[in-house]
Design a protein around this motif. Structure first.
Motif, PDB file in Angstrom:
ATOM      1  N   PHE A 195       1.291 -11.894  10.971  1.00 40.79           N
ATOM      2  CA  PHE A 195       1.078 -12.175   9.580  1.00 40.79           C
ATOM      3  C   PHE A 195      -0.402 -12.619   9.131  1.00 40.79           C
ATOM      4  O   PHE A 195      -1.684 -11.935   8.708  1.00 40.79           O
ATOM      5  N   LEU A 206      -2.652 -11.464   6.111  1.00 39.73           N
ATOM      6  CA  LEU A 206      -1.681 -11.264   4.733  1.00 39.73           C
ATOM      7  C   LEU A 206      -1.352 -12.379   4.305  1.00 39.73           C
ATOM      8  O   LEU A 206      -1.162 -13.596   5.225  1.00 39.73           O
ATOM      9  N   ARG A 212      11.487 -16.673   4.816  1.00 38.05           N
ATOM     10  CA  ARG A 212      10.077 -17.189   4.097  1.00 38.05           C
ATOM     11  C   ARG A 212       9.424 -15.597   3.980  1.00 38.05           C
ATOM     12  O   ARG A 212      10.365 -15.125   4.215  1.00 38.05           O
ATOM     13  N   VAL A 213       9.054 -16.172   2.988  1.00 34.75           N
ATOM     14  CA  VAL A 213       7.703 -14.651   2.477  1.00 34.75           C
ATOM     15  C   VAL A 213       6.153 -14.439   2.999  1.00 34.75           C
ATOM     16  O   VAL A 213       5.768 -15.814   2.686  1.00 34.75           O
ATOM     17  N   MET A 216      -0.012  -6.178   1.323  1.00 36.57           N
ATOM     18  CA  MET A 216       0.339  -4.499   2.257  1.00 36.57           C
ATOM     19  C   MET A 216       0.721  -5.019   3.778  1.00 36.57           C
ATOM     20  O   MET A 216      -0.278  -6.061   4.675  1.00 36.57           O
ATOM     21  N   VAL A 217       1.777  -4.847   4.376  1.00 31.52           N
ATOM     22  CA  VAL A 217       2.144  -4.347   5.637  1.00 31.52           C
ATOM     23  C   VAL A 217       2.032  -3.390   6.088  1.00 31.52           C
ATOM     24  O   VAL A 217       2.753  -2.140   5.613  1.00 31.52           O
ATOM     25  N   GLU A 262       1.798  -0.925   8.570  1.00 27.53           N
ATOM     26  CA  GLU A 262       3.088  -0.715  10.178  1.00 27.53           C
ATOM     27  C   GLU A 262       4.302  -0.542   8.658  1.00 27.53           C
ATOM     28  O   GLU A 262       5.916   0.800   9.913  1.00 27.53           O
ATOM     29  N   VAL A 295       7.300  -9.503   2.032  1.00 28.95           N
ATOM     30  CA  VAL A 295       8.353  -9.641   3.634  1.00 28.95           C
ATOM     31  C   VAL A 295       8.774 -10.650   3.696  1.00 28.95           C
ATOM     32  O   VAL A 295       7.720 -11.494   3.600  1.00 28.95           O
TER      33      VAL A 295
END
Lengths: 74, 212
Positions: free
Chosen positions: A57, A62, A73-74, B1-2, B4, B12
């Motif tokens: 991530f 991200l 976890r976020v 944004m992910v 995939e 997420v």
């Protein structure tokens, strides 16, 4: 011969690791409510899996929150 | 944004459960707050999440291997330090052995000289004891005998000390030779450990290259 053996050992070890999971749908409780989720089991220790996920991530830039929601976890 | 998983912005949520020696990831995706994605309404995103976690095994394996490579490099570094120290010890032990051998050689020469001196003093004592004297010379003769006895005792003592020193040096040399043998065994073990550790590192690197 040595290189061949090393590669063979590496491939065997790798095949064991890469076939040790199979992601699928499931449910999990979050804030006391059952929610649909995707789960996958890996034959790798939790600290390594969590470290790898954080790195993935982070490498993808991200944003992540330091907050945890009911252990998630976020 | 992910990308995939979904084209739109999503949150997420994940939890990793420790199931020694394995572990399970639970992953939920949400469009905001508790608006979690469901297979019925977000089939593509759910399938993408499944694919994401299936492919993630490569990332996890790479992370694990990199961690093991780091640890293996630390192990190699420690072994190399040990090898360096053992090599230093070997040089120091060899130096000590040479010093002791030199001491033993010097001591042998000194003991030979002192033995001659002791024998000469002994002969002189025997000679002085055979002397005869008139009544007025008795006291002087007694004094001469006593003086020679003292000289002989001193010569004996010097010789005995040299012999004792020689025995001590030989004992020290035997210990030093044993230390040198032990050090050679230790160096051989370290060399084997280092070779094994380097082989393991190569194996780990090879495994890592296999998943790239």
């Amino acid at each position: 011969m040595k290189n061949y053996l090393l590669t063979l050992i590496a491939m065997c070890a790798l095949s064991f690791l890469t076939h040790a999971q199979d992601a699928g749908q499931g449910t999990v409780e979050i804030n006391k409510i059952s929610q649909p989720c995707v789960k996958a089991t890996y034959s790798i220790s939790a600290d390594m899996v969590e470290g790898a996920l954080k790195k993935k991530f982070s490498d993808a830039k991200l944003g992540s929150s330091s907050k945890a929601t009911d252990g998630f976890r976020v | 944004m992910v990308p995939e998983i979904a084209k739109e912005k999503i949150d997420v949520y994940y939890k990793v459960e420790d199931k020694k020696p394995s572990s399970t990831i639970y992953m939920l995706t949400s469009k905001g707050y508790d608006n979690f994605m469901k297979p019925e309404t977000d089939a593509e995103a759910v399938q993408n999440t499944i694919n994401f976690l299936n492919l993630f095994v490569k990332d996890a394996t790479a992370f694990l291997l990199n961690d093991q490579i780091d640890k293996q490099n630390d192990i190699i570094s420690d072994i190399e330090k040990k090898a360096k120290n053992a090599s230093k010890d070997a040089a120091s032990l060899a130096k000590d052995k040479t010093k002791l051998e030199s001491k033993i050689s010097d001591n042998a020469i000194e003991a030979g000289t002192l033995k001659n001196e002791m024998e000469n003093e002994q002969k002189a004592l025997e000679l002085v004891k055979t002397k005869t004297a008139t009544i007025d010379q008795v006291d002087a003769l007694k004094k001469e005998v006593s003086k020679q006895e003292t000289k002989t005792r001193k010569a004996n003592k010097h010789y005995d000390n040299a012999v004792s020193d020689g025995a001590g040096y030989k004992e020290d040399l035997a210990k030093k030779i044993k230390d040198i043998d032990d050090n050679q065994t230790e160096q051989a073990t370290i060399k084997n450990d280092l070779e094994a550790a380097k082989r393991k590192l190569e194996d780990l690197k090879s495994q890592l290259n296999g998943i790239k």
